[in-house]
Scaffold this active site. Structure first.
Site, PDB file in Angstrom:
ATOM      1  N   LEU A  66       0.829  -1.203   0.000  1.00 51.90           N
ATOM      2  CA  LEU A  66       0.000   0.000   0.000  1.00 51.90           C
ATOM      3  C   LEU A  66       0.866   1.256   0.000  1.00 51.90           C
ATOM      4  O   LEU A  66       2.071   1.195   0.272  1.00 51.90           O
ATOM      5  CB  LEU A  66      -0.938  -0.035   1.207  1.00 51.90           C
ATOM      6  N   THR A  94       6.028   0.672   2.618  1.00 48.09           N
ATOM      7  CA  THR A  94       7.024   1.433   3.365  1.00 48.09           C
ATOM      8  C   THR A  94       6.293   2.451   4.226  1.00 48.09           C
ATOM      9  O   THR A  94       5.745   3.429   3.718  1.00 48.09           O
ATOM     10  CB  THR A  94       8.008   2.142   2.421  1.00 48.09           C
ATOM     11  N   LYS A 169      14.876  -0.660   4.920  1.00 50.03           N
ATOM     12  CA  LYS A 169      14.279   0.028   3.774  1.00 50.03           C
ATOM     13  C   LYS A 169      14.477   1.534   3.878  1.00 50.03           C
ATOM     14  O   LYS A 169      14.796   2.205   2.885  1.00 50.03           O
ATOM     15  CB  LYS A 169      12.787  -0.317   3.679  1.00 50.03           C
ATOM     16  N   LYS A 237       8.232  11.061   0.897  1.00 51.52           N
ATOM     17  CA  LYS A 237       7.642  10.384   2.058  1.00 51.52           C
ATOM     18  C   LYS A 237       8.706   9.584   2.818  1.00 51.52           C
ATOM     19  O   LYS A 237       8.782   9.642   4.050  1.00 51.52           O
ATOM     20  CB  LYS A 237       6.527   9.438   1.601  1.00 51.52           C
TER      21      LYS A 237
END
Length: 282
Positions: A66, A94, A169, A237
């Protein structure tokens, strides 16, 4: 190998090819996407659901891919309303570490298990099944998910408890944000000096400064076509998430300013290397 019914929620630029690889591997697959039009390609071989709850009820292992924290919270809010004892959830999005760890706790309280398993790689590796998958959670849960993960990635790395996959990540995307800004500035400098982009990128890619990241963005820079494989706004983001997780290094402020400026110029839906257009306008 024991095969369980598998669900996949989120068929965006990354989720669609990842779910397709599960389908091609022959697993009994169900899919859900908020925009039902994106499920059309799965109708022939897989089961399409128009409610999250129905997909969850029908599957023992559920993958989610998502866009951001809000999307994850919305979907898992619905999941937590269901009877989910014994089910395994694997979130490949993430999002913030704290949010993911809290989600793992809530699922555990309802008898389910959870892995955070974000990926390194964009749409091409997603389609080829060559992503690098970074996993946080229990080893036993990873082994349950491994047959499916190995169809989506070339490498599955277990990094520790819940949240550690996301830690890796955020770190790798912090590095990539630096690479892409540096590459964009270098190409603009070589443009200014009268060097053809194709020539400059060939030099970069054949030298010690070349990498998979520079090579994959070469066609976009040469053609000046920044159709998104990984959107610039998603990198913004992730830089913010890195900041929230404790990144406080000399380049952080520069990265935030540069990517935020691109967003404010309306360039957020371009590929991340489209940052070059924002810097050029500065």
């Amino acid at each position: 190998m024991k095969t369980e019914n598998v669900g996949f929620i989120g068929l965006g630029n990354m989720g669609h090819p990842m779910a397709k690889n599960l389908e091609k591997a022959g697993f009994p697959l169900s899919v859900y996407n908020r925009n039902i039009a994106k499920t059309t390609a799965f109708e022939a071989q897989s089961t399409v659901y128009d409610e999250v709850s129905d997909l969850v009820n029908a599957n023992a292992v559920v993958f989610t891919m998502l866009t951001n924290d809000a999307a994850v919270q919305e979907v898992y809010g619905k999941i937590l309303e269901q009877s989910i004892n014994g089910k395994l959830f694997v979130d490949m999005s993430t999002i913030a570490q704290d949010a993911s760890i809290d989600l793992a706790r809530k699922l555990k309280e309802k008898g389910a298990t959870f892995l955070d398993a974000p990926v390194a790689g964009s749409t091409k590796p997603a389609a080829e099944g060559t992503l690098i998958i970074m996993v946080g959670g229990e080893q036993t849960d990873l082994e349950r998910a491994r047959p499916y993960l190995e169809k989506m990635g070339k490498s599955v790395k277990h990094l520790g408890k819940n949240g550690k996959g996301l830690a890796a990540k955020l770190a790798i995307n912090y590095f990539l944000s630096i690479i892409y800004q540096g590459l964009a500035e270098t190409i603009l400098f070589s443009d200014q000096l009268g060097i053809a982009r194709s020539e400059m990128l060939e030099i970069i890619n054949e030298s010690a400064s070349g990498s998979g990241a520079t090579k994959v963005k070469t066609p976009l820079l040469v053609q000046q076509d920044y159709t998104a494989a990984f959107a610039l706004d998603l990198m913004l983001k992730d830089i913010r998430l890195a900041q929230q997780a404790g990144a406080a290094y000399p380049l952080l402020g520069t990265l935030l300013n540069t990517y935020q400026a691109a967003h404010e110029k309306g360039l957020g839906q371009l590929d991340v290397i489209g940052i070059i257009e924002s810097i050029k306008q500065s």
